[in-house]
Design a protein around this motif. Structure first.
Motif, PDB file in Angstrom:
ATOM      1  N   ASN A 110       0.821  -1.209   0.000  1.00 25.61           N
ATOM      2  CA  ASN A 110       0.000   0.000   0.000  1.00 25.61           C
ATOM      3  C   ASN A 110       0.858   1.264   0.000  1.00 25.61           C
ATOM      4  O   ASN A 110       2.088   1.207  -0.086  1.00 25.61           O
ATOM      5  CB  ASN A 110      -0.999  -0.017   1.166  1.00 25.61           C
ATOM      6  N   ALA A 111       0.209   2.411   0.144  1.00 28.50           N
ATOM      7  CA  ALA A 111       0.899   3.698   0.008  1.00 28.50           C
ATOM      8  C   ALA A 111       1.898   3.961   1.114  1.00 28.50           C
ATOM      9  O   ALA A 111       2.808   4.775   0.945  1.00 28.50           O
ATOM     10  CB  ALA A 111      -0.127   4.828  -0.041  1.00 28.50           C
ATOM     11  N   THR A 112       1.748   3.283   2.239  1.00 29.15           N
ATOM     12  CA  THR A 112       2.680   3.479   3.359  1.00 29.15           C
ATOM     13  C   THR A 112       3.632   2.299   3.521  1.00 29.15           C
ATOM     14  O   THR A 112       4.293   2.168   4.551  1.00 29.15           O
ATOM     15  CB  THR A 112       1.903   3.724   4.672  1.00 29.15           C
ATOM     16  N   GLY A 113       3.706   1.441   2.499  1.00 27.53           N
ATOM     17  CA  GLY A 113       4.700   0.376   2.488  1.00 27.53           C
ATOM     18  C   GLY A 113       4.299  -0.909   3.165  1.00 27.53           C
ATOM     19  O   GLY A 113       5.141  -1.797   3.358  1.00 27.53           O
ATOM     20  N   GLU A 114       3.022  -1.077   3.504  1.00 31.05           N
ATOM     21  CA  GLU A 114       2.575  -2.287   4.185  1.00 31.05           C
ATOM     22  C   GLU A 114       2.063  -3.320   3.191  1.00 31.05           C
ATOM     23  O   GLU A 114       1.457  -2.984   2.174  1.00 31.05           O
ATOM     24  CB  GLU A 114       1.475  -1.937   5.190  1.00 31.05           C
ATOM     25  N   ASP A 115       2.289  -4.593   3.506  1.00 33.51           N
ATOM     26  CA  ASP A 115       1.794  -5.689   2.676  1.00 33.51           C
ATOM     27  C   ASP A 115       0.273  -5.761   2.804  1.00 33.51           C
ATOM     28  O   ASP A 115      -0.276  -5.682   3.903  1.00 33.51           O
ATOM     29  CB  ASP A 115       2.420  -7.009   3.134  1.00 33.51           C
ATOM     30  N   ILE A 116      -0.412  -5.912   1.668  1.00 32.35           N
ATOM     31  CA  ILE A 116      -1.874  -6.005   1.668  1.00 32.35           C
ATOM     32  C   ILE A 116      -2.319  -7.108   0.711  1.00 32.35           C
ATOM     33  O   ILE A 116      -1.669  -7.379  -0.295  1.00 32.35           O
ATOM     34  CB  ILE A 116      -2.539  -4.679   1.246  1.00 32.35           C
ATOM     35  N   PRO A 117      -3.468  -7.756   0.995  1.00 32.97           N
ATOM     36  CA  PRO A 117      -4.074  -8.672   0.023  1.00 32.97           C
ATOM     37  C   PRO A 117      -4.981  -7.898  -0.910  1.00 32.97           C
ATOM     38  O   PRO A 117      -5.717  -6.997  -0.492  1.00 32.97           O
ATOM     39  CB  PRO A 117      -4.880  -9.633   0.902  1.00 32.97           C
ATOM     40  N   VAL A 118      -4.928  -8.224  -2.187  1.00 35.30           N
ATOM     41  CA  VAL A 118      -5.731  -7.542  -3.217  1.00 35.30           C
ATOM     42  C   VAL A 118      -6.315  -8.615  -4.123  1.00 35.30           C
ATOM     43  O   VAL A 118      -5.670  -9.632  -4.390  1.00 35.30           O
ATOM     44  CB  VAL A 118      -4.862  -6.571  -4.045  1.00 35.30           C
ATOM     45  N   THR A 119      -7.537  -8.382  -4.599  1.00 33.15           N
ATOM     46  CA  THR A 119      -8.145  -9.309  -5.544  1.00 33.15           C
ATOM     47  C   THR A 119      -8.197  -8.692  -6.935  1.00 33.15           C
ATOM     48  O   THR A 119      -8.038  -7.489  -7.115  1.00 33.15           O
ATOM     49  CB  THR A 119      -9.566  -9.701  -5.103  1.00 33.15           C
ATOM     50  N   GLY A 120      -8.442  -9.536  -7.922  1.00 33.83           N
ATOM     51  CA  GLY A 120      -8.567  -9.064  -9.295  1.00 33.83           C
ATOM     52  C   GLY A 120      -8.874 -10.220 -10.221  1.00 33.83           C
ATOM     53  O   GLY A 120      -9.057 -11.365  -9.782  1.00 33.83           O
ATOM     54  N   ARG A 121      -8.951  -9.922 -11.517  1.00 32.75           N
ATOM     55  CA  ARG A 121      -9.272 -10.931 -12.526  1.00 32.75           C
ATOM     56  C   ARG A 121      -8.165 -11.065 -13.557  1.00 32.75           C
ATOM     57  O   ARG A 121      -7.551 -10.070 -13.955  1.00 32.75           O
ATOM     58  CB  ARG A 121     -10.565 -10.564 -13.254  1.00 32.75           C
ATOM     59  N   VAL A 122      -7.961 -12.275 -14.002  1.00 32.00           N
ATOM     60  CA  VAL A 122      -7.050 -12.591 -15.103  1.00 32.00           C
ATOM     61  C   VAL A 122      -7.906 -13.161 -16.226  1.00 32.00           C
ATOM     62  O   VAL A 122      -8.638 -14.139 -16.014  1.00 32.00           O
ATOM     63  CB  VAL A 122      -5.981 -13.614 -14.672  1.00 32.00           C
ATOM     64  N   VAL A 123      -7.838 -12.559 -17.407  1.00 31.40           N
ATOM     65  CA  VAL A 123      -8.665 -12.983 -18.535  1.00 31.40           C
ATOM     66  C   VAL A 123      -7.739 -13.304 -19.710  1.00 31.40           C
ATOM     67  O   VAL A 123      -6.988 -12.438 -20.169  1.00 31.40           O
ATOM     68  CB  VAL A 123      -9.674 -11.892 -18.937  1.00 31.40           C
ATOM     69  N   VAL A 124      -7.807 -14.546 -20.191  1.00 32.72           N
ATOM     70  CA  VAL A 124      -6.919 -15.010 -21.268  1.00 32.72           C
ATOM     71  C   VAL A 124      -7.764 -15.572 -22.411  1.00 32.72           C
ATOM     72  O   VAL A 124      -8.575 -16.481 -22.194  1.00 32.72           O
ATOM     73  CB  VAL A 124      -5.947 -16.092 -20.751  1.00 32.72           C
ATOM     74  N   PRO A 125      -7.601 -15.052 -23.626  1.00 37.24           N
ATOM     75  CA  PRO A 125      -8.392 -15.555 -24.756  1.00 37.24           C
ATOM     76  C   PRO A 125      -8.170 -17.045 -24.980  1.00 37.24           C
ATOM     77  O   PRO A 125      -7.087 -17.577 -24.722  1.00 37.24           O
ATOM     78  CB  PRO A 125      -7.866 -14.746 -25.947  1.00 37.24           C
ATOM     79  N   HIS A 126      -9.214 -17.705 -25.486  1.00 36.23           N
ATOM     80  CA  HIS A 126      -9.067 -19.122 -25.818  1.00 36.23           C
ATOM     81  C   HIS A 126      -8.103 -19.325 -26.986  1.00 36.23           C
ATOM     82  O   HIS A 126      -7.407 -20.347 -27.054  1.00 36.23           O
ATOM     83  CB  HIS A 126     -10.437 -19.721 -26.170  1.00 36.23           C
ATOM     84  N   GLN A 127      -8.056 -18.362 -27.899  1.00 38.77           N
ATOM     85  CA  GLN A 127      -7.212 -18.540 -29.077  1.00 38.77           C
ATOM     86  C   GLN A 127      -5.735 -18.624 -28.684  1.00 38.77           C
ATOM     87  O   GLN A 127      -5.274 -17.916 -27.786  1.00 38.77           O
ATOM     88  CB  GLN A 127      -7.437 -17.392 -30.065  1.00 38.77           C
ATOM     89  N   ALA A 128      -5.017 -19.498 -29.349  1.00 35.95           N
ATOM     90  CA  ALA A 128      -3.591 -19.670 -29.055  1.00 35.95           C
ATOM     91  C   ALA A 128      -2.817 -18.418 -29.455  1.00 35.95           C
ATOM     92  O   ALA A 128      -3.159 -17.743 -30.433  1.00 35.95           O
ATOM     93  CB  ALA A 128      -3.042 -20.884 -29.798  1.00 35.95           C
ATOM     94  N   TRP A 129      -1.780 -18.103 -28.693  1.00 35.70           N
ATOM     95  CA  TRP A 129      -0.916 -16.981 -29.035  1.00 35.70           C
ATOM     96  C   TRP A 129       0.138 -17.444 -30.020  1.00 35.70           C
ATOM     97  O   TRP A 129       0.880 -18.405 -29.765  1.00 35.70           O
ATOM     98  CB  TRP A 129      -0.252 -16.412 -27.783  1.00 35.70           C
ATOM     99  N   THR A 130       0.221 -16.778 -31.178  1.00 31.08           N
ATOM    100  CA  THR A 130       1.154 -17.184 -32.228  1.00 31.08           C
ATOM    101  C   THR A 130       2.210 -16.124 -32.505  1.00 31.08           C
ATOM    102  O   THR A 130       3.031 -16.280 -33.395  1.00 31.08           O
ATOM    103  CB  THR A 130       0.395 -17.487 -33.532  1.00 31.08           C
TER     104      THR A 130
END
Length: 423
Positions: A110-130
């Protein structure tokens, strides 16, 4: 909560839904949990969405709340500190895109240097990366959702869809943080750039630590965001070289940036966006307890503060056209302590040494255009390569009209094409 107040809040949420151009889309069937840390099985099938589904599994138009209970957002007891981006929990969930989606909880600072837990989303297309190298990642700073846990971007409206969906169609992964205190314990540190920027960067680290995603460290990264997310993207760009230098950041796109909070607050006071000023006061007080917001509030202000700790952006609309002096005995904004923290969180003096795309609405009624132009001038004077773009629109419409240019900017950065700055 009384029935009248509940009805009022739901009407306001309907207004917010319309203004933010959210679209109801079918959900994909639930997928199995990954083998990454703590997949938390047995929770509701679609707890990652704040919308309500019908018997056929599709979203019901216009239904936004209630948000179902979800203990995914509760950190494990005795969590302790962890490396930035280290995963705490993972759960695969249904997605409204042609992609696989995971909820993650990860460590950040965080802004004062403390460790914090945070949530979020990871979205990856089905199509293969070429393409060459690992699949590129776009990390998104979300626009204003509010300060309550139910307002977390992963639980509320996807009004960044005009950016996200075209990027997924191009094969790029997209990661979206919930920021500090949205969903997870504590009040959201709304508009505190030092915290928001770190959570945006650590979201990339978390995604590459998620083995099931197929994402790998070392790939190209772009940072984007609008409004609150624009400030978050700007700060992620400024912090990147010192905070996450291993990331291969190739560009930053930030729009509607509220860079100078004193100037922004002066335009919000007494106007339609006054509720956002209140949310920012809550956020700074949460990030920096020595600011002691309570010491400036009168009795009406203290009652408002107690009642609005779970406020989402729609509830802030109810405070339109009000004035700060209705809630305070003394205006905290111009005190030395508050000014110091505003200055500490004002971006522009240390921009990233990568292409920067900035844009703003000419008739923005929330974030004044004059302070946006001043921010642009500061970034240019600091030596950044900046392309600036005005849009003939107000705050919400500018996000939509600028989306194609943002997508093109990201695509060009990932493909290494020539960048033509305007300063």
């Amino acid at each position: 909560m009384s029935q009248n107040l509940s009805a009022r809040r739901l009407r306001l949420r309907a207004v917010a839904l319309a203004s933010m151009v959210a679209l109801a889309v079918p959900l994909a069937p639930a997928a199995a949990s990954s083998s990454d840390p703590d997949p938390s099985p047995g929770l509701l099938a679609d707890t990652g969405s704040a919308a309500v589904t019908g018997d056929d599994g599709n979203l019901l138009p216009g239904t936004i709340f209630p948000v179902p209970p979800d203990d995914f957002y509760d950190p494990p007891a005795g969590l302790g500190d962890g490396a930035n981006g280290e995963l705490i929990k993972v759960r695969e969930q249904p997605a409204g895109w042609d992609a696989r989606t995971w909820m993650v909880m990860y460590h950040s600072t965080n802004a004062t240097g403390e460790d914090i837990p945070v949530t979020g989303r990871v979205v990856v297309p089905h199509q293969a990366w070429t393409g060459e190298g690992p699949r590129p990642i776009v990390t998104v700073g979300s626009g204003t959702r509010g300060v309550g846990d139910d307002c977390a971007p992963s639980r509320w409206l996807d009004y960044e869809r005009p950016f996200v969906e075209p990027l997924l169609l191009k094969g790029y992964a997209v990661v979206i943080t919930d920021y500090e205190g949205l969903g997870t314990p504590g009040t959201h540190t709304y508009m505190v750039g030092q915290s928001q920027g770190r959570t945006v960067l650590d979201m990339v680290r978390a995604a590459t630590n998620l083995t099931a995603s197929g994402l790998r460290a070392g790939g190209k990264v772009a940072i984007i965001g609008y409004s609150q997310g624009g400030a978050s993207a700007a700060w992620a760009g400024e912090l990147w070289a010192s905070y996450a230098p291993e990331l291969d950041v190739v560009g930053v796109a930030a729009g509607g940036v509220p860079a100078d909070l004193t100037a922004v607050s002066e335009d919000l006071d007494g106007r339609i966006g006054f509720g956002l000023l209140l949310l920012a006061a809550f956020g700074y007080d949460a990030a920096y307890p020595e600011l002691d917001l309570d010491g400036y509030l009168n009795d009406k202000g203290r009652a408002m503060y107690a009642e609005q700790q779970d406020a989402c952006v729609d509830a802030a609309l109810a405070f339109a056209l009000q004035d700060l002096d209705v809630y305070t005995d003394e205006d905290p904004r111009y005190t030395a302590a508050w000014q110091a923290r505003f200055t500490e969180n004002q971006p522009g003096k240390n921009p990233p040494r990568v292409p920067v795309f900035l844009y703003h609405g000419l008739v923005d009624e929330i974030v004044p255009a004059r302070q946006a132009a001043a921010y642009r001038d500061t970034v240019c004077a600091a030596g950044a390569d900046v392309r600036w773009q005005w849009h003939l629109g107000e705050h919400v419409s500018t996000m939509v009209t600028a989306a194609p240019a943002v997508v093109a900017f990201v695509d060009n950065r990932f493909k290494g094409r020539t960048f033509y700055p305007t300063c």
